[in-house]
Design a protein around this motif. Structure first.
Motif, PDB file in Angstrom:
ATOM      1  N   LEU A  63       2.321  10.612  -2.161  1.00 17.81           N
ATOM      2  CA  LEU A  63       2.539  11.790  -3.000  1.00 17.81           C
ATOM      3  C   LEU A  63       2.371  11.476  -4.486  1.00 17.81           C
ATOM      4  O   LEU A  63       1.823  12.289  -5.241  1.00 17.81           O
ATOM      5  CB  LEU A  63       3.916  12.397  -2.743  1.00 17.81           C
ATOM      6  CG  LEU A  63       4.071  13.172  -1.446  1.00 17.81           C
ATOM      7  CD1 LEU A  63       5.492  13.689  -1.296  1.00 17.81           C
ATOM      8  CD2 LEU A  63       3.084  14.320  -1.375  1.00 17.81           C
ATOM      9  N   SER A  64       2.816  10.309  -4.894  1.00 22.92           N
ATOM     10  CA  SER A  64       2.644   9.912  -6.297  1.00 22.92           C
ATOM     11  C   SER A  64       1.168   9.772  -6.640  1.00 22.92           C
ATOM     12  O   SER A  64       0.732  10.166  -7.724  1.00 22.92           O
ATOM     13  CB  SER A  64       3.366   8.594  -6.574  1.00 22.92           C
ATOM     14  OG  SER A  64       4.752   8.777  -6.460  1.00 22.92           O
ATOM     15  N   SER A  65       0.399   9.228  -5.713  1.00 25.23           N
ATOM     16  CA  SER A  65      -1.043   9.093  -5.934  1.00 25.23           C
ATOM     17  C   SER A  65      -1.720  10.457  -6.000  1.00 25.23           C
ATOM     18  O   SER A  65      -2.595  10.693  -6.837  1.00 25.23           O
ATOM     19  CB  SER A  65      -1.680   8.257  -4.819  1.00 25.23           C
ATOM     20  OG  SER A  65      -1.150   6.962  -4.810  1.00 25.23           O
ATOM     21  N   VAL A  66      -1.317  11.362  -5.117  1.00 25.70           N
ATOM     22  CA  VAL A  66      -1.872  12.716  -5.121  1.00 25.70           C
ATOM     23  C   VAL A  66      -1.569  13.396  -6.447  1.00 25.70           C
ATOM     24  O   VAL A  66      -2.434  14.038  -7.049  1.00 25.70           O
ATOM     25  CB  VAL A  66      -1.316  13.534  -3.930  1.00 25.70           C
ATOM     26  CG1 VAL A  66      -1.622  15.016  -4.082  1.00 25.70           C
ATOM     27  CG2 VAL A  66      -1.867  13.002  -2.624  1.00 25.70           C
ATOM     28  N   TRP A  67      -0.340  13.234  -6.929  1.00 15.52           N
ATOM     29  CA  TRP A  67       0.064  13.841  -8.191  1.00 15.52           C
ATOM     30  C   TRP A  67      -0.770  13.288  -9.351  1.00 15.52           C
ATOM     31  O   TRP A  67      -1.256  14.030 -10.211  1.00 15.52           O
ATOM     32  CB  TRP A  67       1.541  13.595  -8.424  1.00 15.52           C
ATOM     33  CG  TRP A  67       2.188  14.483  -9.439  1.00 15.52           C
ATOM     34  CD1 TRP A  67       1.586  15.409 -10.235  1.00 15.52           C
ATOM     35  CD2 TRP A  67       3.564  14.528  -9.754  1.00 15.52           C
ATOM     36  NE1 TRP A  67       2.513  16.022 -11.036  1.00 15.52           N
ATOM     37  CE2 TRP A  67       3.737  15.502 -10.762  1.00 15.52           C
ATOM     38  CE3 TRP A  67       4.670  13.844  -9.297  1.00 15.52           C
ATOM     39  CZ2 TRP A  67       4.967  15.798 -11.312  1.00 15.52           C
ATOM     40  CZ3 TRP A  67       5.914  14.148  -9.838  1.00 15.52           C
ATOM     41  CH2 TRP A  67       6.057  15.117 -10.834  1.00 15.52           C
ATOM     42  N   THR A  68      -0.954  11.971  -9.374  1.00 10.36           N
ATOM     43  CA  THR A  68      -1.752  11.342 -10.418  1.00 10.36           C
ATOM     44  C   THR A  68      -3.201  11.807 -10.360  1.00 10.36           C
ATOM     45  O   THR A  68      -3.804  12.132 -11.391  1.00 10.36           O
ATOM     46  CB  THR A  68      -1.684   9.809 -10.285  1.00 10.36           C
ATOM     47  OG1 THR A  68      -0.312   9.399 -10.408  1.00 10.36           O
ATOM     48  CG2 THR A  68      -2.510   9.115 -11.345  1.00 10.36           C
ATOM     49  N   LEU A  69      -3.764  11.864  -9.157  1.00  6.98           N
ATOM     50  CA  LEU A  69      -5.151  12.307  -9.015  1.00  6.98           C
ATOM     51  C   LEU A  69      -5.318  13.782  -9.386  1.00  6.98           C
ATOM     52  O   LEU A  69      -6.358  14.180  -9.909  1.00  6.98           O
ATOM     53  CB  LEU A  69      -5.650  12.046  -7.598  1.00  6.98           C
ATOM     54  CG  LEU A  69      -5.875  10.576  -7.255  1.00  6.98           C
ATOM     55  CD1 LEU A  69      -6.228  10.411  -5.778  1.00  6.98           C
ATOM     56  CD2 LEU A  69      -6.951   9.964  -8.133  1.00  6.98           C
ATOM     57  N   SER A  70      -4.282  14.576  -9.137  1.00  4.93           N
ATOM     58  CA  SER A  70      -4.373  15.989  -9.543  1.00  4.93           C
ATOM     59  C   SER A  70      -4.407  16.093 -11.068  1.00  4.93           C
ATOM     60  O   SER A  70      -5.089  16.962 -11.613  1.00  4.93           O
ATOM     61  CB  SER A  70      -3.229  16.817  -8.952  1.00  4.93           C
ATOM     62  OG  SER A  70      -2.006  16.565  -9.608  1.00  4.93           O
TER      63      SER A  70
END
Length: 89
Positions: A63-70
């Motif tokens: 989820l942290s990676s998804v947030w960063t990529l968003s």
């Protein structure tokens, strides 16, 4: 209490950014803004999850990676829109 207030302000900022992007898109219909709107929507979902269930982020590191990529997608879309707009004028 302060963390809850911080999270609410963060959610409000994200909603305001989404509103601004939608208003810009209504006039331009730029695909770059669609990218930014979608990315900011993902960010809103991540912020909401962090506010509602903070333990979810520690148990699901993706989820942290998804947030960063968003965030990266949002910035890319906004930069693309800015370049597109300045080249028209």
């Amino acid at each position: 209490m302060m963390m809850g207030l911080q999270s609410l302000v963060s959610l409000a900022v994200t909603l305001m950014m989404l509103a601004a992007l939608v208003l810009l898109w209504r006039n331009s219909k730029s695909a770059w803004l669609i990218i930014s709107i979608a990315a900011e929507g993902v960010s809103l979902l991540c912020r909401g999850a962090l506010f509602a269930a903070p333990e979810l982020f520690s148990s699901t590191p993706v989820l942290s990676s998804v947030w960063t990529l968003s965030g990266l997608a949002f910035a890319t879309g906004l930069l693309g829109y800015a370049i597109e707009t300045t080249q028209r004028h």
